[in-house]
Design a protein around this motif. Structure first.
Motif, PDB file in Angstrom:
ATOM      1  N   ARG A 339      -5.776  15.230 -27.659  1.00 22.37           N
ATOM      2  CA  ARG A 339      -5.702  16.469 -28.438  1.00 22.37           C
ATOM      3  C   ARG A 339      -5.527  16.207 -29.931  1.00 22.37           C
ATOM      4  N   ALA A 340      -4.797  15.147 -30.278  1.00 22.08           N
ATOM      5  CA  ALA A 340      -4.476  14.898 -31.688  1.00 22.08           C
ATOM      6  C   ALA A 340      -5.735  14.681 -32.525  1.00 22.08           C
ATOM      7  N   LEU A 341      -6.766  14.076 -31.951  1.00 25.51           N
ATOM      8  CA  LEU A 341      -7.967  13.789 -32.730  1.00 25.51           C
ATOM      9  C   LEU A 341      -8.672  15.062 -33.185  1.00 25.51           C
ATOM     10  N   TYR A 342      -8.534  16.149 -32.434  1.00 23.85           N
ATOM     11  CA  TYR A 342      -9.172  17.411 -32.824  1.00 23.85           C
ATOM     12  C   TYR A 342      -8.458  18.071 -33.997  1.00 23.85           C
ATOM     13  N   ARG A 343      -7.261  17.566 -34.311  1.00 23.45           N
ATOM     14  CA  ARG A 343      -6.484  18.154 -35.417  1.00 23.45           C
ATOM     15  C   ARG A 343      -6.547  17.314 -36.684  1.00 23.45           C
ATOM     16  N   GLU A 344      -7.227  16.177 -36.666  1.00 23.48           N
ATOM     17  CA  GLU A 344      -7.281  15.304 -37.838  1.00 23.48           C
ATOM     18  C   GLU A 344      -8.165  15.919 -38.921  1.00 23.48           C
ATOM     19  N   PRO A 345      -7.618  16.230 -40.094  1.00 23.08           N
ATOM     20  CA  PRO A 345      -8.419  16.842 -41.166  1.00 23.08           C
ATOM     21  C   PRO A 345      -9.627  16.011 -41.563  1.00 23.08           C
ATOM     22  N   ALA A 346      -9.463  14.695 -41.646  1.00 24.16           N
ATOM     23  CA  ALA A 346     -10.571  13.839 -42.078  1.00 24.16           C
ATOM     24  C   ALA A 346     -11.720  13.876 -41.074  1.00 24.16           C
ATOM     25  N   LEU A 347     -11.390  13.863 -39.788  1.00 26.69           N
ATOM     26  CA  LEU A 347     -12.434  13.926 -38.766  1.00 26.69           C
ATOM     27  C   LEU A 347     -13.158  15.265 -38.808  1.00 26.69           C
ATOM     28  N   ASN A 348     -12.406  16.338 -38.974  1.00 29.56           N
ATOM     29  CA  ASN A 348     -13.021  17.664 -39.028  1.00 29.56           C
ATOM     30  C   ASN A 348     -13.907  17.823 -40.251  1.00 29.56           C
ATOM     31  N   ALA A 349     -13.531  17.163 -41.352  1.00 30.57           N
ATOM     32  CA  ALA A 349     -14.360  17.236 -42.554  1.00 30.57           C
ATOM     33  C   ALA A 349     -15.685  16.517 -42.348  1.00 30.57           C
ATOM     34  N   ARG A 350     -15.634  15.376 -41.644  1.00 31.98           N
ATOM     35  CA  ARG A 350     -16.863  14.609 -41.404  1.00 31.98           C
ATOM     36  C   ARG A 350     -17.695  15.191 -40.272  1.00 31.98           C
ATOM     37  N   LEU A 351     -17.027  15.838 -39.326  1.00 26.24           N
ATOM     38  CA  LEU A 351     -17.710  16.346 -38.128  1.00 26.24           C
ATOM     39  C   LEU A 351     -17.398  17.831 -37.962  1.00 26.24           C
ATOM     40  N   PRO A 352     -18.113  18.695 -38.675  1.00 29.27           N
ATOM     41  CA  PRO A 352     -17.797  20.131 -38.633  1.00 29.27           C
ATOM     42  C   PRO A 352     -17.886  20.757 -37.234  1.00 29.27           C
ATOM     43  N   HIS A 353     -18.652  20.135 -36.332  1.00 29.04           N
ATOM     44  CA  HIS A 353     -18.791  20.689 -34.984  1.00 29.04           C
ATOM     45  C   HIS A 353     -17.572  20.405 -34.114  1.00 29.04           C
ATOM     46  N   LEU A 354     -16.602  19.628 -34.632  1.00 28.47           N
ATOM     47  CA  LEU A 354     -15.439  19.266 -33.835  1.00 28.47           C
ATOM     48  C   LEU A 354     -14.637  20.495 -33.416  1.00 28.47           C
ATOM     49  N   GLY A 355     -14.588  21.496 -34.291  1.00 31.54           N
ATOM     50  CA  GLY A 355     -13.883  22.730 -33.949  1.00 31.54           C
ATOM     51  C   GLY A 355     -14.531  23.458 -32.788  1.00 31.54           C
ATOM     52  N   VAL A 356     -15.873  23.432 -32.721  1.00 26.64           N
ATOM     53  CA  VAL A 356     -16.579  24.051 -31.595  1.00 26.64           C
ATOM     54  C   VAL A 356     -16.239  23.317 -30.303  1.00 26.64           C
ATOM     55  N   LEU A 357     -16.233  21.978 -30.355  1.00 22.92           N
ATOM     56  CA  LEU A 357     -15.901  21.193 -29.172  1.00 22.92           C
ATOM     57  C   LEU A 357     -14.484  21.495 -28.697  1.00 22.92           C
ATOM     58  N   ARG A 358     -13.560  21.573 -29.647  1.00 24.76           N
ATOM     59  CA  ARG A 358     -12.175  21.852 -29.263  1.00 24.76           C
ATOM     60  C   ARG A 358     -12.080  23.210 -28.578  1.00 24.76           C
ATOM     61  N   GLY A 359     -12.748  24.224 -29.146  1.00 21.29           N
ATOM     62  CA  GLY A 359     -12.708  25.549 -28.537  1.00 21.29           C
ATOM     63  C   GLY A 359     -13.283  25.546 -27.136  1.00 21.29           C
ATOM     64  N   ALA A 360     -14.376  24.805 -26.936  1.00 19.28           N
ATOM     65  CA  ALA A 360     -14.992  24.753 -25.610  1.00 19.28           C
ATOM     66  C   ALA A 360     -14.103  24.023 -24.613  1.00 19.28           C
ATOM     67  N   LEU A 361     -13.456  22.947 -25.056  1.00 15.93           N
ATOM     68  CA  LEU A 361     -12.664  22.130 -24.142  1.00 15.93           C
ATOM     69  C   LEU A 361     -11.318  22.754 -23.816  1.00 15.93           C
ATOM     70  N   VAL A 362     -10.741  23.490 -24.758  1.00 13.47           N
ATOM     71  CA  VAL A 362      -9.441  24.115 -24.512  1.00 13.47           C
ATOM     72  C   VAL A 362      -9.536  25.153 -23.398  1.00 13.47           C
ATOM     73  N   THR A 363     -10.659  25.845 -23.323  1.00 13.54           N
ATOM     74  CA  THR A 363     -10.823  26.881 -22.298  1.00 13.54           C
ATOM     75  C   THR A 363     -11.660  26.409 -21.114  1.00 13.54           C
ATOM     76  N   ALA A 364     -12.105  25.153 -21.122  1.00  8.62           N
ATOM     77  CA  ALA A 364     -12.962  24.647 -20.046  1.00  8.62           C
ATOM     78  C   ALA A 364     -12.218  24.648 -18.716  1.00  8.62           C
ATOM     79  N   ARG A 365     -12.993  24.775 -17.650  1.00 12.99           N
ATOM     80  CA  ARG A 365     -12.429  24.779 -16.305  1.00 12.99           C
ATOM     81  C   ARG A 365     -13.022  23.635 -15.483  1.00 12.99           C
ATOM     82  N   ASN A 366     -12.213  23.156 -14.552  1.00 11.62           N
ATOM     83  CA  ASN A 366     -12.691  22.125 -13.640  1.00 11.62           C
ATOM     84  C   ASN A 366     -13.465  22.751 -12.487  1.00 11.62           C
ATOM     85  N   ARG A 367     -14.433  22.013 -12.014  1.00  4.47           N
ATOM     86  CA  ARG A 367     -15.087  22.410 -10.780  1.00  4.47           C
ATOM     87  C   ARG A 367     -14.102  22.244  -9.625  1.00  4.47           C
ATOM     88  N   PRO A 368     -14.292  22.972  -8.514  1.00  2.00           N
ATOM     89  CA  PRO A 368     -13.295  22.949  -7.430  1.00  2.00           C
ATOM     90  C   PRO A 368     -12.970  21.521  -6.988  1.00  2.00           C
TER      91      PRO A 368
END
Length: 412
Positions: A339-368
């Protein structure tokens, strides 16, 4: 005197520490097996870095198996079955550390092929909750450590949506409305996903049901399931989902979108880098799906056949650590499980799509989670594919699917 000596012997025996499990505490050379390496050799570089740091007695042999996922699983199962109870030189063929798809945990654990892990040793609270859940069985035991995350995302033609004064759709009804309008208006499909009869269809079906209010473990004979599968069937029937999509996997659907023949694409995060290198660069966007995504990805586990499990666990801590996960994110595009890597300012600056990934993964569900997942998925694929080919059969197919899934869960 003899009785006194016996008593002393018993007392001394009680003070002796329990004998350590030689395999669990064993240190030595290990073998690490992984699926097809699409990381631009970044995984091999991680292994090379470990070997450069480790002593010569704890070197890792890296075995990438260039096989499709189903064939890779079959190879792991066959090797594990062959080594049950093996001794001597034959046991040296053990894959000490295995990379497992997130849906295989229960199957491999129940079969007795994995060594149990201690959550505190890996500080599992650092990882995405859904990823930890995928590494755990229903009894709460940890059998693997999250390594490479994945979740379904939505790609869209940002140029077309912008011209129509639309934004990425927050709900499935919005997606359907835009796809139905912009697709025909631009001479292209509205939406493509993975609708061939394989695991991709199970994932697409679950996400459609979840987007229409279905619970984490779907009730297939329910209003939510009929709405979700019905939306896909309606798209095929009305043409904004091309009928050819019933034969599409990840590569097929990506090609349709990349070559300008679709407004929306459901795929995985790996597709973003490929689209950036395509003629669509600057004309597409990536967003979370309109509903929970299915969690994908890979975890790492210790084989029960390993004689050097202490080294195996140390290697897993290295692989899943921040430095390794950061390198795989930056160099290969693999979403991290920490989780910590999604909060790193430097990573988010270099990879703007990181916020989209975090949003998708935070609400993602496992298959049965089930040891019989393959059979459950197979019957889901059959019913859903039949419903998409013939929407008039949807109610009957989903009604039968409920009992078919129950039977599959029992291993029958």
């Amino acid at each position: 005197m003899a009785r006194w000596l016996v008593l002393v012997a018993v007392l001394l025996a009680g003070c002796v520490a329990p004998t350590a499990d030689p395999a669990r505490d064993g240190q030595g050379r290990i073998t690490f097996v992984d699926s097809w390496d699409l990381s631009k050799r970044q995984i091999k570089q991680r292994v090379d870095e470990w070997n450069a740091r480790a002593g010569r007695h704890e070197q890792v042999t890296y075995v990438p198996l260039p096989s499709p996922t189903d064939a890779y699983r079959a190879q792991l199962m066959a090797r594990a079955q062959d080594l049950v109870g093996a001794r001597g030189d034959y046991q040296a063929q053990c894959y000490d550390v295995m990379t497992l798809d997130v849906v295989w945990t229960a199957e491999f654990a129940e079969a007795g092929y994995l060594a149990p892990l201690t959550p505190a040793e890996f500080d599992v609270d650092r990882f995405l909750p859904a990823a930890v859940e995928s590494s755990t069985t229903g009894d709460g035991r940890l059998w693997a450590v999250p390594w490479r995350a994945d979740a379904g995302v939505l790609y869209y033609r940002s140029d077309l949506l912008s011209a129509a004064h639309e934004v990425s759709p927050p709900t499935w009804s919005d997606l359907e409305r835009i796809a139905e309008s912009l697709g025909p208006a631009n001479g292209m499909a509205g939406y493509v996903g993975q609708l061939d009869r394989y695991e991709g269809l199970t994932v697409n079906a679950l996400e459609a049901v979840w987007a229409h209010g279905g619970g984490p473990v779907p009730q297939w004979d329910s209003a939510e399931a009929r709405a979700g599968i019905g939306a896909l069937a309606r798209g095929v029937e009305e043409g904004w989902i091309p009928r050819d999509a019933l034969t599409y996997d990840e590569s097929d659907s990506l090609r349709e979108f990349a070559e300008g023949r679709a407004v929306f694409l459901r795929n995985w995060p790996y597709a973003r880098a490929l689209l950036e290198a395509s003629p669509l660069k600057g004309r597409f966007g990536m967003a979370a799906l309109p509903g929970p995504a299915a969690l994908g990805g890979w975890n790492v586990a210790v084989s029960r056949c390993s004689k050097h499990q202490a080294t195996a666990r140390k290697f897993i801590r290295f692989l899943t650590g921040e430095d390794s996960q950061r390198a795989l994110l930056e160099q290969a595009g693999y979403p991290p499980t920490l989780r910590a890597l999604y909060r790193e300012p430097a990573l988010n600056a270099r990879l703007p799509h990181l916020g989209v990934l975090r949003g998708a993964l935070v609400t993602a569900r496992n298959r049965p989670p089930t040891a019989h997942y393959d059979e459950v998925s197979r019957v889901v694929q059959g019913a859903v594919h039949a419903s998409l080919r013939n929407p008039g059969s949807l109610d009957a197919e989903l009604g039968q699917l409920t009992s078919d899934v129950t039977r599959a869960l029992s291993g029958r």
